[in-house]
Motif scaffolding. Structure first.
Motif, PDB file in Angstrom:
ATOM      1  N   ASP A  71       0.861  -1.183   0.000  1.00 54.18           N
ATOM      2  CA  ASP A  71       0.000   0.000   0.000  1.00 54.18           C
ATOM      3  C   ASP A  71       0.898   1.234   0.000  1.00 54.18           C
ATOM      4  O   ASP A  71       1.691   1.439   0.924  1.00 54.18           O
ATOM      5  N   THR A  72       0.803   2.052  -1.049  1.00 54.06           N
ATOM      6  CA  THR A  72       1.701   3.179  -1.254  1.00 54.06           C
ATOM      7  C   THR A  72       0.904   4.468  -1.362  1.00 54.06           C
ATOM      8  O   THR A  72      -0.006   4.564  -2.182  1.00 54.06           O
ATOM      9  N   PRO A  73       1.248   5.486  -0.550  1.00 52.37           N
ATOM     10  CA  PRO A  73       0.536   6.769  -0.630  1.00 52.37           C
ATOM     11  C   PRO A  73       0.983   7.593  -1.833  1.00 52.37           C
ATOM     12  O   PRO A  73       2.134   7.517  -2.262  1.00 52.37           O
TER      13      PRO A  73
ATOM     14  N   LEU B 281      -4.295  12.165  -7.755  1.00 49.94           N
ATOM     15  CA  LEU B 281      -4.337  11.053  -6.803  1.00 49.94           C
ATOM     16  C   LEU B 281      -3.929  11.464  -5.394  1.00 49.94           C
ATOM     17  O   LEU B 281      -3.694  10.610  -4.540  1.00 49.94           O
ATOM     18  N   ASP B 282      -3.846  12.757  -5.117  1.00 46.67           N
ATOM     19  CA  ASP B 282      -3.376  13.248  -3.827  1.00 46.67           C
ATOM     20  C   ASP B 282      -4.207  12.680  -2.674  1.00 46.67           C
ATOM     21  O   ASP B 282      -5.434  12.718  -2.698  1.00 46.67           O
ATOM     22  N   GLY B 283      -3.510  12.116  -1.695  1.00 43.49           N
ATOM     23  CA  GLY B 283      -4.175  11.568  -0.516  1.00 43.49           C
ATOM     24  C   GLY B 283      -4.619  10.130  -0.649  1.00 43.49           C
ATOM     25  O   GLY B 283      -5.033   9.522   0.335  1.00 43.49           O
ATOM     26  N   ARG B 284      -4.535   9.562  -1.821  1.00 39.65           N
ATOM     27  CA  ARG B 284      -4.955   8.172  -2.003  1.00 39.65           C
ATOM     28  C   ARG B 284      -3.820   7.222  -1.655  1.00 39.65           C
ATOM     29  O   ARG B 284      -2.647   7.535  -1.806  1.00 39.65           O
ATOM     30  N   VAL B 285      -4.191   6.038  -1.225  1.00 41.97           N
ATOM     31  CA  VAL B 285      -3.240   4.966  -0.959  1.00 41.97           C
ATOM     32  C   VAL B 285      -3.657   3.793  -1.829  1.00 41.97           C
ATOM     33  O   VAL B 285      -4.768   3.277  -1.701  1.00 41.97           O
ATOM     34  N   LEU B 286      -2.775   3.406  -2.747  1.00 43.75           N
ATOM     35  CA  LEU B 286      -3.090   2.335  -3.686  1.00 43.75           C
ATOM     36  C   LEU B 286      -2.134   1.163  -3.510  1.00 43.75           C
ATOM     37  O   LEU B 286      -0.952   1.364  -3.195  1.00 43.75           O
TER      38      LEU B 286
ATOM     39  N   TRP C  24       8.002   3.702   0.903  1.00 40.90           N
ATOM     40  CA  TRP C  24       8.045   4.559  -0.279  1.00 40.90           C
ATOM     41  C   TRP C  24       6.735   5.305  -0.405  1.00 40.90           C
ATOM     42  O   TRP C  24       5.707   4.883   0.116  1.00 40.90           O
ATOM     43  N   LYS C  25       6.790   6.409  -1.146  1.00 42.27           N
ATOM     44  CA  LYS C  25       5.573   7.127  -1.537  1.00 42.27           C
ATOM     45  C   LYS C  25       5.820   7.651  -2.947  1.00 42.27           C
ATOM     46  O   LYS C  25       6.951   7.675  -3.428  1.00 42.27           O
ATOM     47  N   TYR C  26       4.744   8.059  -3.602  1.00 41.59           N
ATOM     48  CA  TYR C  26       4.851   8.619  -4.948  1.00 41.59           C
ATOM     49  C   TYR C  26       4.465  10.092  -4.908  1.00 41.59           C
ATOM     50  O   TYR C  26       3.477  10.453  -4.281  1.00 41.59           O
ATOM     51  N   GLU C  27       5.274  10.919  -5.575  1.00 38.05           N
ATOM     52  CA  GLU C  27       4.980  12.344  -5.712  1.00 38.05           C
ATOM     53  C   GLU C  27       4.679  12.647  -7.169  1.00 38.05           C
ATOM     54  O   GLU C  27       5.342  12.128  -8.070  1.00 38.05           O
ATOM     55  N   TYR C  28       3.692  13.496  -7.379  1.00 36.38           N
ATOM     56  CA  TYR C  28       3.278  13.891  -8.725  1.00 36.38           C
ATOM     57  C   TYR C  28       4.420  14.626  -9.424  1.00 36.38           C
ATOM     58  O   TYR C  28       5.058  15.509  -8.847  1.00 36.38           O
ATOM     59  N   ALA C  29       4.693  14.254 -10.670  1.00 32.57           N
ATOM     60  CA  ALA C  29       5.758  14.873 -11.466  1.00 32.57           C
ATOM     61  C   ALA C  29       5.152  15.425 -12.755  1.00 32.57           C
ATOM     62  O   ALA C  29       5.181  14.767 -13.793  1.00 32.57           O
TER      63      ALA C  29
END
Length: 105
Positions: free
Chosen positions: A5-7, A13-18, A64-69
């Motif tokens: 589960d990665t935020p 997708l801000d705030g979602r955990v997928l 880990w987390k993902y940031e919008y690029a």
């Protein structure tokens, strides 16, 4: 296959955990591409997120987390050295360099 589960931060997708599939190293992919359908029927828009460090989740467990690029190229893929075709400046396939001639042979 294993997932984590990665935020997600920023963008739509801000705030979602997928749940994201992990690779053979146990890490999620460095980039995550999300195709968004075009309501007008055109080509989909691709949103790109980059993986960043989110700290430690215990002894030797990396989070880990993902940031919008928004500036990332959505079509960029891995480039393997053996799959590229080198071209000369004139657009012709490059020929491998010849071995230098040794005068002592």
């Amino acid at each position: 296959m294993k997932t984590q589960d990665t935020p997600f931060e920023g963008g739509p997708l801000d705030g979602r955990v997928l749940p994201v599939l992990l690779g053979i190293t146990g890490h999620p992919p460095k980039t995550y591409r999300v195709p968004v359908p075009n309501p007008a029927g055109g080509p989909p828009t691709v949103l790109v997120y980059r993986r960043v460090d989110a700290g430690r989740g215990g002894f030797l467990h990396q989070l880990w987390k993902y940031e919008y690029a928004p500036d990332a190229d959505p079509s960029r893929r891995l480039k393997w050295p053996w799959s590229s075709t080198r071209k000369s400046r004139e657009g012709q396939p490059a020929t491998p360099p010849e071995k230098p001639h040794r005068h002592d042979e």
